[in-house]
Design an enzyme around this catalytic site. Structure first.
Site, PDB file in Angstrom:
ATOM      1  N   GLN A  91     -22.160   0.903 -36.517  1.00 52.40           N
ATOM      2  CA  GLN A  91     -20.549   1.654 -36.124  1.00 52.40           C
ATOM      3  C   GLN A  91     -20.687   3.048 -36.583  1.00 52.40           C
ATOM      4  O   GLN A  91     -20.025   3.727 -36.559  1.00 52.40           O
ATOM      5  CB  GLN A  91     -19.711   0.794 -36.879  1.00 52.40           C
ATOM      6  CG  GLN A  91     -19.331  -0.588 -36.518  1.00 52.40           C
ATOM      7  CD  GLN A  91     -18.240  -1.272 -37.307  1.00 52.40           C
ATOM      8  OE1 GLN A  91     -17.135  -1.225 -37.136  1.00 52.40           O
ATOM      9  NE2 GLN A  91     -18.645  -1.781 -38.381  1.00 52.40           N
ATOM     10  N   ASN A  92     -21.806   3.430 -37.430  1.00 49.22           N
ATOM     11  CA  ASN A  92     -21.853   4.662 -38.275  1.00 49.22           C
ATOM     12  C   ASN A  92     -22.227   5.788 -37.069  1.00 49.22           C
ATOM     13  O   ASN A  92     -23.228   5.346 -36.206  1.00 49.22           O
ATOM     14  CB  ASN A  92     -22.780   4.691 -39.274  1.00 49.22           C
ATOM     15  CG  ASN A  92     -22.316   3.734 -40.341  1.00 49.22           C
ATOM     16  OD1 ASN A  92     -21.233   3.498 -40.464  1.00 49.22           O
ATOM     17  ND2 ASN A  92     -23.404   3.092 -41.220  1.00 49.22           N
ATOM     18  N   ASP A  94     -23.703   8.525 -38.370  1.00 47.14           N
ATOM     19  CA  ASP A  94     -24.705   9.437 -38.989  1.00 47.14           C
ATOM     20  C   ASP A  94     -25.966   8.789 -38.479  1.00 47.14           C
ATOM     21  O   ASP A  94     -26.121   8.086 -37.632  1.00 47.14           O
ATOM     22  CB  ASP A  94     -24.540   9.281 -40.512  1.00 47.14           C
ATOM     23  CG  ASP A  94     -24.746   7.860 -40.877  1.00 47.14           C
ATOM     24  OD1 ASP A  94     -23.931   7.199 -41.865  1.00 47.14           O
ATOM     25  OD2 ASP A  94     -25.832   7.234 -40.532  1.00 47.14           O
ATOM     26  N   HIS A 109     -20.391   3.417 -31.622  1.00 48.81           N
ATOM     27  CA  HIS A 109     -19.048   4.355 -31.848  1.00 48.81           C
ATOM     28  C   HIS A 109     -19.740   5.727 -31.614  1.00 48.81           C
ATOM     29  O   HIS A 109     -18.944   6.624 -32.013  1.00 48.81           O
ATOM     30  CB  HIS A 109     -18.640   4.273 -33.250  1.00 48.81           C
ATOM     31  CG  HIS A 109     -17.786   2.808 -33.091  1.00 48.81           C
ATOM     32  ND1 HIS A 109     -17.390   2.265 -34.325  1.00 48.81           N
ATOM     33  CD2 HIS A 109     -17.544   2.006 -32.288  1.00 48.81           C
ATOM     34  CE1 HIS A 109     -16.706   1.333 -34.239  1.00 48.81           C
ATOM     35  NE2 HIS A 109     -16.873   0.897 -33.115  1.00 48.81           N
ATOM     36  N   SER A 177     -15.683  -3.074 -43.494  1.00 46.49           N
ATOM     37  CA  SER A 177     -14.513  -3.605 -43.866  1.00 46.49           C
ATOM     38  C   SER A 177     -13.935  -4.723 -42.739  1.00 46.49           C
ATOM     39  O   SER A 177     -12.977  -5.392 -42.913  1.00 46.49           O
ATOM     40  CB  SER A 177     -13.273  -2.768 -43.957  1.00 46.49           C
ATOM     41  OG  SER A 177     -12.900  -2.101 -42.866  1.00 46.49           O
TER      42      SER A 177
HETATM   43  C1  BV8 Z   1     -11.537  -0.332 -28.073  1.00 47.70           C
HETATM   44  C2  BV8 Z   1     -15.569   6.785 -34.537  1.00 47.70           C
HETATM   45  C3  BV8 Z   1     -10.716  -1.178 -25.884  1.00 47.70           C
HETATM   46  C4  BV8 Z   1     -16.589   7.560 -35.240  1.00 47.70           C
HETATM   47  C5  BV8 Z   1     -14.346   5.013 -34.942  1.00 47.70           C
HETATM   48  C6  BV8 Z   1      -3.582  -0.968 -31.375  1.00 47.70           C
HETATM   49  C7  BV8 Z   1      -3.745   0.412 -30.814  1.00 47.70           C
HETATM   50  C8  BV8 Z   1      -4.935   1.005 -30.243  1.00 47.70           C
HETATM   51  C9  BV8 Z   1      -5.975   0.386 -30.582  1.00 47.70           C
HETATM   52  C10 BV8 Z   1      -5.932  -0.917 -30.973  1.00 47.70           C
HETATM   53  C11 BV8 Z   1      -4.904  -1.527 -31.533  1.00 47.70           C
HETATM   54  N1  BV8 Z   1      -5.308  -3.003 -32.181  1.00 47.70           N
HETATM   55  C12 BV8 Z   1      -6.872  -3.173 -31.901  1.00 47.70           C
HETATM   56  C13 BV8 Z   1      -6.984  -1.795 -31.352  1.00 47.70           C
HETATM   57  C14 BV8 Z   1      -8.429  -1.835 -30.986  1.00 47.70           C
HETATM   58  C15 BV8 Z   1      -8.945  -0.700 -31.956  1.00 47.70           C
HETATM   59  C16 BV8 Z   1      -8.988  -1.070 -33.056  1.00 47.70           C
HETATM   60  O1  BV8 Z   1      -9.565  -2.191 -33.668  1.00 47.70           O
HETATM   61  N2  BV8 Z   1      -8.025  -0.697 -34.163  1.00 47.70           N
HETATM   62  C17 BV8 Z   1      -7.757  -1.211 -35.582  1.00 47.70           C
HETATM   63  C18 BV8 Z   1      -7.523   0.009 -36.519  1.00 47.70           C
HETATM   64  C19 BV8 Z   1      -6.704  -2.219 -35.542  1.00 47.70           C
HETATM   65  N3  BV8 Z   1     -10.456  -0.583 -31.399  1.00 47.70           N
HETATM   66  C20 BV8 Z   1     -10.571   0.444 -30.565  1.00 47.70           C
HETATM   67  O2  BV8 Z   1      -9.772   1.482 -29.980  1.00 47.70           O
HETATM   68  C21 BV8 Z   1     -11.927   0.499 -29.958  1.00 47.70           C
HETATM   69  N4  BV8 Z   1     -11.962   0.593 -28.840  1.00 47.70           N
HETATM   70  O3  BV8 Z   1     -10.966  -1.441 -28.397  1.00 47.70           O
HETATM   71  O4  BV8 Z   1     -11.413  -0.087 -26.683  1.00 47.70           O
HETATM   72  C22 BV8 Z   1     -11.012  -0.967 -24.579  1.00 47.70           C
HETATM   73  C23 BV8 Z   1     -11.206  -1.965 -23.598  1.00 47.70           C
HETATM   74  C24 BV8 Z   1     -11.482  -1.684 -22.423  1.00 47.70           C
HETATM   75  C25 BV8 Z   1     -11.589  -0.366 -21.944  1.00 47.70           C
HETATM   76  C26 BV8 Z   1     -11.240   0.799 -22.790  1.00 47.70           C
HETATM   77  C27 BV8 Z   1     -10.923   0.732 -24.091  1.00 47.70           C
HETATM   78  C28 BV8 Z   1     -12.930   1.675 -30.246  1.00 47.70           C
HETATM   79  C29 BV8 Z   1     -12.957   1.894 -31.961  1.00 47.70           C
HETATM   80  C30 BV8 Z   1     -13.842   2.933 -32.495  1.00 47.70           C
HETATM   81  C31 BV8 Z   1     -13.185   3.888 -32.998  1.00 47.70           C
HETATM   82  N5  BV8 Z   1     -13.945   4.823 -33.670  1.00 47.70           N
HETATM   83  N6  BV8 Z   1     -14.967   5.739 -35.479  1.00 47.70           N
HETATM   84  C32 BV8 Z   1     -16.238   8.124 -36.579  1.00 47.70           C
HETATM   85  O5  BV8 Z   1     -15.352   8.905 -36.467  1.00 47.70           O
HETATM   86  O6  BV8 Z   1     -16.847   7.863 -37.355  1.00 47.70           O
HETATM   87  S1  BV8 Z   1     -13.839   3.518 -35.966  1.00 47.70           S
HETATM   88  C33 BV8 Z   1     -14.145   4.044 -37.544  1.00 47.70           C
HETATM   89  O7  BV8 Z   1     -13.957   2.822 -38.176  1.00 47.70           O
HETATM   90  C34 BV8 Z   1     -15.898   3.999 -37.777  1.00 47.70           C
HETATM   91  O8  BV8 Z   1     -16.467   4.234 -36.667  1.00 47.70           O
HETATM   92  C35 BV8 Z   1     -16.203   2.606 -38.442  1.00 47.70           C
HETATM   93  O9  BV8 Z   1     -17.174   2.405 -37.828  1.00 47.70           O
HETATM   94  C36 BV8 Z   1     -14.827   1.935 -38.213  1.00 47.70           C
HETATM   95  C37 BV8 Z   1     -14.792   0.798 -39.271  1.00 47.70           C
HETATM   96  O10 BV8 Z   1     -14.845   1.116 -40.531  1.00 47.70           O
HETATM   97  P1  BV8 Z   1     -16.082   0.802 -41.558  1.00 47.70           P
HETATM   98  O11 BV8 Z   1     -17.329   1.123 -40.853  1.00 47.70           O
HETATM   99  O12 BV8 Z   1     -15.946  -0.704 -41.753  1.00 47.70           O
HETATM  100  O13 BV8 Z   1     -15.818   1.404 -42.838  1.00 47.70           O
HETATM  101  P2  BV8 Z   1     -14.533   1.295 -43.897  1.00 47.70           P
HETATM  102  O14 BV8 Z   1     -14.289   2.265 -44.634  1.00 47.70           O
HETATM  103  O15 BV8 Z   1     -13.511   0.473 -43.266  1.00 47.70           O
HETATM  104  O16 BV8 Z   1     -15.424  -0.130 -44.628  1.00 47.70           O
HETATM  105  C38 BV8 Z   1     -16.389   0.427 -45.498  1.00 47.70           C
HETATM  106  C39 BV8 Z   1     -16.693  -1.208 -46.027  1.00 47.70           C
HETATM  107  O17 BV8 Z   1     -17.967  -0.844 -46.675  1.00 47.70           O
HETATM  108  C40 BV8 Z   1     -15.697  -1.698 -47.069  1.00 47.70           C
HETATM  109  O18 BV8 Z   1     -15.405  -2.683 -46.910  1.00 47.70           O
HETATM  110  C41 BV8 Z   1     -16.295  -1.286 -48.518  1.00 47.70           C
HETATM  111  O19 BV8 Z   1     -16.032  -2.341 -49.316  1.00 47.70           O
HETATM  112  C42 BV8 Z   1     -17.782  -1.340 -48.026  1.00 47.70           C
HETATM  113  N7  BV8 Z   1     -18.865  -0.731 -48.921  1.00 47.70           N
HETATM  114  C43 BV8 Z   1     -18.248   0.591 -49.727  1.00 47.70           C
HETATM  115  N8  BV8 Z   1     -19.410   1.095 -50.473  1.00 47.70           N
HETATM  116  C44 BV8 Z   1     -20.341   0.194 -50.311  1.00 47.70           C
HETATM  117  C45 BV8 Z   1     -19.903  -1.022 -49.512  1.00 47.70           C
HETATM  118  N9  BV8 Z   1     -20.671  -2.107 -48.881  1.00 47.70           N
HETATM  119  C46 BV8 Z   1     -21.828  -1.936 -49.460  1.00 47.70           C
HETATM  120  N10 BV8 Z   1     -22.428  -1.230 -50.511  1.00 47.70           N
HETATM  121  C47 BV8 Z   1     -21.711  -0.177 -50.816  1.00 47.70           C
HETATM  122  N11 BV8 Z   1     -22.124   0.798 -51.698  1.00 47.70           N
END
Ligand code: BV8
Ligand code: ZN
Length: 233
Positions: A91-92, A94, A109, A177
């Protein structure tokens, strides 16, 4: 675990945290007080183009300051040595998996080091800054945008991902997450298709309940240990 031949690995921001790249939903998960869900949308690009381009310019420039960590290197080693099917779905945005040497991988992504023309759809490598940046080389329009999948946009290579999940013997989720779909639903698809499912994360995630096993700790420790374990089976 049954015999393992085909592995799908999903990674999120947590695998790059120890390299120094901020995660989204950690304490530092904000950008100038804005949530990624507000910046990473087609509407934000229309309404506040410079802010969105700058958000990605800054993150693109930051890549030069960071290095892959032991987790990226362990996955790259597995990619090079695993005789069966293997696919890293990140999903990254980078390039740390690539810089560690991974090849059997895809960015669902998008990528910081790629640009997309909003007018003609041309995509290509890009390493500079977009604020005040170049026009599209293909169509000449001033419509360049980060080649990033915004909220509401379709992630890349979903058919390839779904086929890999259906065929997987093992699905491993690292550093995510489980907040964003469709990636957050992959564990359910894999499990439904009969795969074993393992989560490696710093803390329990929104999807932990769907995994056969969750290991809690930093990726730089858990991932190399898991790679040693899977090749010693
Ligand atoms: C889609 C871009 C459909 C790049 C990203 C209501 C309204 C609108 C949309 C929605 C909605 N409800 C649901 C949706 C769908 C929506 C969605 O899921 N929304 C969420 C917020 C509810 N999804 C979308 O819109 C997706 N598209 O559904 O399209 C469609 C269908 C047909 C036709 C057309 C369309 C698109 C989603 C992509 C969005 N782009 N990023 C960028 O900027 O980087 S999302 C963004 O969050 C990143 O890409 C990232 O990948 C993603 C998830 O985050 P994580 O990678 O999990 O990072 P996070 O910080 O959350 O968590 C880190 C974890 O690591 C933590 O758990 C932490 O504990 C852990 N950690 C920390 N340190 C360490 C560690 N683990 C191990 N070791 C460590 N040292
Ligand atoms: Zn163009």
């Amino acid at each position: 675990m049954a015999d393992i031949e085909r592995i799908v690995i999903l990674t999120g921001a947590g695998i790059s945290a120890e390299s120094g790249l901020a995660t989204f939903r950690g304490a530092d998960g904000l950008w100038e007080g804005r949530r990624v869900e507000e910046i990473c949308t087609p509407v934000a690009l229309l309404q506040d183009r410079e802010l969105v381009l700058d958000f990605y310019d800054q993150r693109r420039l930051a890549l030069a300051e960071v290095e892959p960590n032991a987790a990226h290197r362990a996955l790259a080693w597995l990619d090079a040595h695993w005789p069966g099917e293997l696919l890293i779905v990140t999903q990254n945005v980078d390039d740390l998996h690539e810089r560690a040497g991974a090849t059997r991988m895809l960015h669902m992504h998008g990528e910081l080091l790629s640009a997309l023309c909003g007018a003609c759809g041309t995509r290509g490598g890009f390493a500079g800054t977009m604020v005040g940046g170049p026009r599209c080389a293909a169509c000449g329009q001033d419509a360049m945008r980060p080649d990033i999948v915004f909220f509401g946009e379709m992630p890349y290579e979903m058919e390839r991902i779904e086929a890999a999940l259906m065929a997987a013997d093992l699905f491993v989720s690292i550093g995510t997450s489980g907040a964003v779909y469709p990636a957050a639903g992959f564990v359910q698809s894999a499990r439904h298709a009969g795969a074993d499912t393992l989560e490696l994360n710093l803390e329990p995630s929104a999807g932990s309940g769907f995994f056969h096993e969750t290991r809690i700790g930093p990726a730089s420790l858990l991932v190399p240990a898991w790679v040693d374990e899977i090749v010693a089976r």
